[in-house]
Structure formats: C-alpha cells, structure tokens
Scaffold this motif. Structure first.
Motif, PDB file in Angstrom:
ATOM      1  N   ASN A 179      -2.196   5.264  -8.512  1.00 24.61           N
ATOM      2  CA  ASN A 179      -1.413   4.194  -7.876  1.00 24.61           C
ATOM      3  C   ASN A 179      -1.881   3.959  -6.445  1.00 24.61           C
ATOM      4  O   ASN A 179      -1.991   2.821  -5.982  1.00 24.61           O
TER       5      ASN A 179
ATOM      6  N   PHE B 115       5.798   5.872  -7.398  1.00 21.76           N
ATOM      7  CA  PHE B 115       5.038   4.697  -6.946  1.00 21.76           C
ATOM      8  C   PHE B 115       4.369   5.006  -5.609  1.00 21.76           C
ATOM      9  O   PHE B 115       4.774   5.923  -4.884  1.00 21.76           O
TER      10      PHE B 115
ATOM     11  N   CYS C  96       2.697  -0.062  -5.726  1.00 19.99           N
ATOM     12  CA  CYS C  96       2.067   0.087  -7.041  1.00 19.99           C
ATOM     13  C   CYS C  96       2.685   1.279  -7.758  1.00 19.99           C
ATOM     14  O   CYS C  96       2.694   2.392  -7.228  1.00 19.99           O
ATOM     15  N   GLY C  97       3.202   1.045  -8.960  1.00 15.02           N
ATOM     16  CA  GLY C  97       3.743   2.147  -9.744  1.00 15.02           C
ATOM     17  C   GLY C  97       4.948   1.724 -10.552  1.00 15.02           C
ATOM     18  O   GLY C  97       5.089   0.556 -10.919  1.00 15.02           O
TER      19      GLY C  97
END
Length: 456
Positions: A379, A49, A214-215
């Motif tokens: 990401n 992430f 994000c991820g």
C-alpha cells in the motif's frame, strides 16, 4: 549470506517472465474547496491502509544560505501542537497500532504512515493537528536542531557519504538540486523558529499538497474525514519557477578529499544524466544494468570477481525534471585506485564502441523488468507512485509501459546510451582517501584539486 541473497535475487529476477506487466489500480480523486487534492486507492486485502501527505516543499525550496530549512521545518511538524506534545503524538500513533514518519527530499516533503483501518479517522485527526496547529516550541526547536546538527556532523565523518555528496554537487553545480536535503552545519546552525514557521506557512498549504490513501478504506470515509479535519486549512503557496536544465558537465576534473588516515579510497566517477521521463531512459536502464547495475554486471565481474579489488561496485542514475546524473561508485585500497578507475573507463569504452550481445541485452532487460513489480507491492509503495505522479506530472503509462519499453531496446540504442551517459571525455572523478597515496595515480584522469576531508 549477503552474497547468497544477492545471487538469489538476480536469479529470481532473470527467471520472472517478462510478461508480468504492471497495471496500476484506479484512484478516486477529489479536491476540497481550499484546493487540497485527495486520492483514494481501495485495496481491501488486509484491514490496514497507508496514508501519504506530500507538499512541494523539498530542499530545492531552501532559501540561499539556509540549506536544510525544508528538512528542519518538516521535522518540527512532529514536535508538538497546541494540544499534543511530541511524545503524545508518538504515543497515540503507536498505541493505535500505526506508524508515521516524516520525509524531506529534493522536490517534496511530507509524511507517510500505515494504520489499522479501524484507526482511520484518528489518523486524519492527528495528521491535521500537526499540519494546522504545530507550535514550534522553543525547547523542541532547540532539541531538534541540536540533533540535526549532530547527524550532519556524523555524515561528514563518513567517507562514503562525503563521496556521494561530492559527486552530486560537482555534476549538478550551482543547481538547487545539488545540496544534501538536510543542509550543512554552517547553514542549519543560524536557522530560527521564525524561519521554520515562515517556511511552513508558505509551503504547507492545501493548494500545494496531495493526500493519497491506499488500502482497506472507503472513499466516502476519506472524503468525510478530509472535509472534517482539513477543510479549514487555509493559505496558498506561490512557488518560484523551477530551473529548466542543469548545466552540462564539460571536460575532466579530479577532486580529492584528503583523509590522511584512510587505507581505502571511496571512488565516484560520472557526469550528466537525463531529465525525468526522457525517451532514453529504458535504454539507459538496460545498458546500466549490463555495465554495473546488478551483481552479474561487467564491472562486478571484472573488479570484484576476477581481480578481487573491491567488495562492491555499481552504476547509478538519478533523474529530476531539469536533468540528472549517472555515476559509478565503488571503493578499493589506496594502492589500486588507478587500476580500478582504469577498469571503469575501459568497460565503459567497450560499451561505447561494441554492440552489447543479444543475450546480455535480454538479461539486462529481464533483470530490470523482473524486479520492477516489487516497486508496487505494498500500500505504501502504491501511495508513493500516485504521489510521484502528482508531484512530477507523470501519467500511468510512465509506469505501465516501462517493461515493454525495456524489451524494445536495441543494441544500437544501448550503445548510443552508453556514449551519451557513461564517462568518457566529460566527467568528474571524486576520490576520498589519503592524498599522498592516490594523487599520482589520479593525475592522468584530469586536473587534480585536493581539499581537506574536514572541508566537506
């Protein structure tokens, strides 16, 4: 090889169907009791992430006379805490398979990194330690400032960098956006540990920051770790109001930075642009691409391919809330400076007085539309998009509708944009080269001021 790569990229972009519309994922957002905004975007494809912590603490918040403070303060947050040295921070991140970089721009500053999903909690613990418990130790401060001063001196010895800084400063004038985010040696040298600590206390506060993850990571885990490690973060930023508009560039002026040993001249020519999220933006992007925004552009054809006067030429634009700038950048040998500037202005005039053909308009829109999805592929890039939305108050439609707005640009809108934003009656021309060789060529473009290269 580089030329082949560029040609392949152009062909790739033109071949991509314009229907490859961007649809941004949904972010789960929550706010801690102390005001910290947290956003989580799940993308489970790979076990890693990206994490991005950003505050409104970029170089526009540098106090007058202390330009470079925001960047130095941001750097110092990675230089040791009450329980970790700078090396221990770096080792723990690297040996866990992660990366973490600091960043300081004009409006915002912070950190971005990539970690294995298994290192999720550890990444939060290290980042929170840096934000809450940095000590700004004297030895680390001295080393960091010395390295910063060395980097700034190196920038001043690069003609291209000097030209880039000068065109921005000349167009944006006295705005807080005009100076390089790292400052100048003369403004960084007097900075103290107290300056850094005070800047961190007044800008790196929970109500002034956003944390975007994000991820491959669960929102519930992010919520737990955010509360555990950032929940006791205190303080409240009180930022000064941002300027509402840049002064418009009026008239023509030429500024030469005299580098007496230069055989080539760096050229920048441009003027006022548009604010962020302005309705003219799609038209400018299309007409800028046709003019000088790709390897197949008119400027590249005429200056490089047909006449062999330079290796590269491009038309660039930058946009901020109060306004922006649009300029052409290139270089050539001293003897052909006037010829190159003539071509830049002549090609601008064609676009200001003649409609762009339908095929050029379509190619320009397809090029920008085709390369656009590359800005959302990782990401890290998605975390950056959601951070920008928070910092600049943008919504998803700014990104998701951009390709449709590109396709809707008409020849008349393209010509109107060229008249508004390309050099004609009001511009600044920056030349970094040997004044004895280029001054006579420059005089027809406006009043000439010559400054020593070392002055910049």
């Amino acid at each position: 090889m580089k030329q082949l790569l560029i040609i392949c990229l152009v062909a790739f972009a033109l071949a991509i169907p314009a229907s490859a519309k961007i649809t941004l994922p949904t972010a789960e957002q929550f706010t801690l009791n102390n005001g910290l905004t947290v956003q989580v975007i799940q993308r489970p494809q790979l076990p890693l992430f990206s994490l991005k912590l950003t505050c409104r603490g970029g170089s526009i918040y540098d106090p007058a006379g202390k330009e470079g403070l925001a960047a130095l303060a941001n750097e110092m947050l990675m230089r040791g805490t009450a329980t970790r040295t700078a090396k221990q921070i770096a080792d723990e991140i690297a040996f866990g398979g992660g990366t973490l970089q600091n960043e300081c721009g004009n409006v915002s500053a912070g950190f971005e990194g990539e970690f294995l999903s298994a290192q999720g909690e550890k990444s939060f613990e290290i980042l929170a330690d840096m934000i809450l418990h940095s000590t700004f130790a004297a030895d680390e401060f001295d080393k960091t400032k010395a390295r910063t001063l060395g980097d700034l001196q190196g920038r001043r010895e690069n003609p291209a960098t000097v030209a880039n800084d000068a065109i921005r400063q000349e167009i944006l004038g006295d705005s807080r956006f005009s100076h390089f985010s790292g400052g100048l040696p003369a403004t960084v040298e007097p900075l103290t540990q107290d300056d850094v600590a005070q800047f961190i206390r007044s800008h790196y506060t929970p109500n002034n920051c956003v944390l975007v993850v994000c991820g491959d990571i669960a929102p519930s885990s992010v919520r737990t770790w955010a509360k555990k490690y950032f929940g006791k973060w205190a303080g409240k930023a009180l930022l000064p109001p941002m300027e509402t508009a840049f002064p418009a560039v009026t008239g023509r002026e030429v500024l030469i930075y005299d580098k007496s040993d230069a055989s080539q001249t760096q050229i920048r020519i441009g003027g006022s642009g548009m604010p962020l999220n302005h309705p003219d933006f799609p038209a400018l992007e299309v007409v800028r691409t046709v003019y000088g925004g790709s390897f197949a552009s008119r400027l590249m054809d005429e200056i490089r391919v047909n006449r062999g006067l330079t290796y590269g030429v491009s038309c660039r634009s930058q946009h901020f809330k109060p306004g922006g700038l649009v300029y052409v950048q290139t270089f050539t040998k001293n003897a052909t400076v006037g010829e190159v500037v003539d071509i830049v202005l002549a090609e601008a005039l064609k676009m200001q007085t003649e409609m762009v053909s339908d095929s050029e308009l379509t190619d320009g829109a397809n090029f920008r539309s085709g390369t656009y999805p590359l800005e959302f592929e990782t990401n890290g890039s998605l975390a950056g998009v959601f951070t920008d939305m928070w910092v600049n108050g943008l919504n998803k439609s700014y990104y998701e509708d951009f390709q449709e707005r590109l396709k809707a640009v008409t020849p008349q809108q393209a010509m109107d944009a060229a008249n508004k934003y390309f050099a004609k009656d009001h511009y600044r021309l920056i030349l970094v080269g040997k004044a004895d060789d280029i001054r006579a060529q420059a005089e027809k473009y406006g009043p000439v001021t010559v400054r020593p290269f070392s002055e910049k």
